[in-house]
Design an enzyme around this catalytic site. Sequence first.
Site: not given
Length: 658
Positions: A145, A187, A278
């Site tokens: 990120h 993500h 995740d």
Amino acid sequence: MEEESEKNHHQPRVGLVYDERMCTHSTPDGEDHPENPLRIKAIWEKLQFAGIPQRCVVLCAKEAEDRYIASVHTQNHINLIRNVSSKDFDSRRKRIASKLNSIYLNEGSSESAYLAAGSVTEVSERVAKGELSSAVAIVRPPGHHAEPDEAMGFCLYNNVAIAASYILNERPELGIRKILIVDWDVHHGNGTQKMFWKDPRVLFFSVHRFDFGTFYPAGDDGTYTMVGEGSGAGFNINVPWEHGRCGDADYFAVWDHVLIPVARAFNPDMILISGGFDAAIGDPLGGCRVTPYGYSVMMKKLMEFANGKIVMALEGGYNLDSLANSVLACVKTLLGDMPIVGSSEAYPFESTWRVIQAVRQELNTFWPTLADELPKKLLLASNKTSPTILISSSDSDAEDDAVPNIQSVNLVETVQDVMQPLSMLKVDQDGQDQLVDGSVPWRPVFSKIDIWYASYGSNMWRKRFLCYIEGGQVEGMQMQCSGSMDKSPPKETLWKTVPHRLFFGHSHTSTWGAGGVAFLHPESNIHERAYMCLYKITLEQFNDLLLQENGPSRHMISPLFDLIALQSVVTNKSVLLEVLKGSWYSNVVCVGKEGDLPILTLTCPISHIENFKSGKFPMHDTPSKEYANTLVKGLVEGKQLSEAEAMAYIDDASARPM
Ligand code: X5A
Ligand code: ZN
């Protein structure tokens, strides 16, 4: 036989990096947080319990250097991360963190961030060098990120991006020119996407929950229309899930119908995995259902590329058990352990097919392999009542069943004669000419078989064609050719016209830049006429040419175009080379015979013709100036046409509708 060669394969050298110092990054007041030191501790303990470190090359973590970090992050960001853990920042640290999106900072944050980035870079370099076969970096804080000028989403430095950029920019001598980054964290890898947005050397692929722009990091960055820009257009691929609960079947479908075909076409020199776990079953943040078996299959499929040069760097993953079991499955897979047993009970969601089709449609101008229709049976299979269809290994191709058209019987016989002793054609792992127990080296054999290679594009210009034989580069070309192993010039040259449609398609090439390139309609048509320059070369040289024509790098372990393919092209008139699927010139077509030898040319698959006709692929694009010049020079120097006639010939071919 199979088992014996298996034993002879030496165990791969898998690098493993872990360092307790990366546990010092934690919440300042000991508050609970999913991204905590126990994550990497749990992984390391699991690996130890399974006896893994003894089987790997264990390396210490190493801090990244600012000058390398600076190739993807701003100086401003580097200064912040370097200094934020120092005493002077004690009072400001929390305030700074609170202004950032999902970030905490403490005294250990700086060191951990440098170690995480440095460790991924270190193992990547060793894998690039070949010192390690592959590697896993158990690092934190995660990185994907982190944007050029911003820490976010638990990430401080973008570890994987720093490593990729180091390998490409600082160590060109290692020969890693193209890197595939696979981000399977649940993500979106927004940071990595930004860093390589315009860079065609890095193919960034991210599959993530998107939930129509509401899932973290939220917004439009993770949508499938974000394909990159400039020369990086097509080299950014997002697969955005519409919802949670995605599991093995959904990921396998994406691998089989997006990632793997593109990887085959891109042909990376190295793969970096942003390995977040995740999306694992049981993860509190992801809400997805990937099992350790799922991760091992995803890994195994990637090991087919880049000579297995894979570095997996930890990103997210917040259920300690799921995380540790998943990482263990990945390391075992890299070590070559027998695959763990998994269920193939589940089916992809209907939404998964929708997403896959949207992605394929968005990207099929860049990756022609994605233009093929998905088989109907696959699309209907998401109703969860039909029998298992889980792992279909490749896309179906309508053109596979080309109409047989028996001709040149002599050659079939000739080929069959030489085929018998070569039916077990095989070479050793490292490649070329050594004899391995009972197998036959292909180069010496193929060097004695002649064929006519017929060119209709820039290769009509002898000097350009010779680049594929002797190596080198002529005016207008944007890259160097490696040449063939056998550098002897063609034994004969002659010109012919053939009743095939010449056309110009696509909008750019890596060799010539912008503008269409030449193709020959694979089927003949008596109303058409295309000039061809024929070179008599060996089957070995033809193989080396095929490899160069369809993208640089990688040496050939086994021939792309073998005797079976030769027989097939003579019998059926054309043969699609499975290994080149996705490349523009994956179709070898036999346009006739000269003497006893077949005349072979390269063009697009027949299925692509439809795409040109429908406008799915751009066509009657004028060729680029450099490229057209090359054709003209070929025709003029070959004494086929005057300059004006040659130009008219090209104009005519590019102006006429299909
Ligand atoms: C690396 C990673 C997740 C951030 C979630 C913030 N970050 N709500 O998994
Ligand atoms: Zn994540």
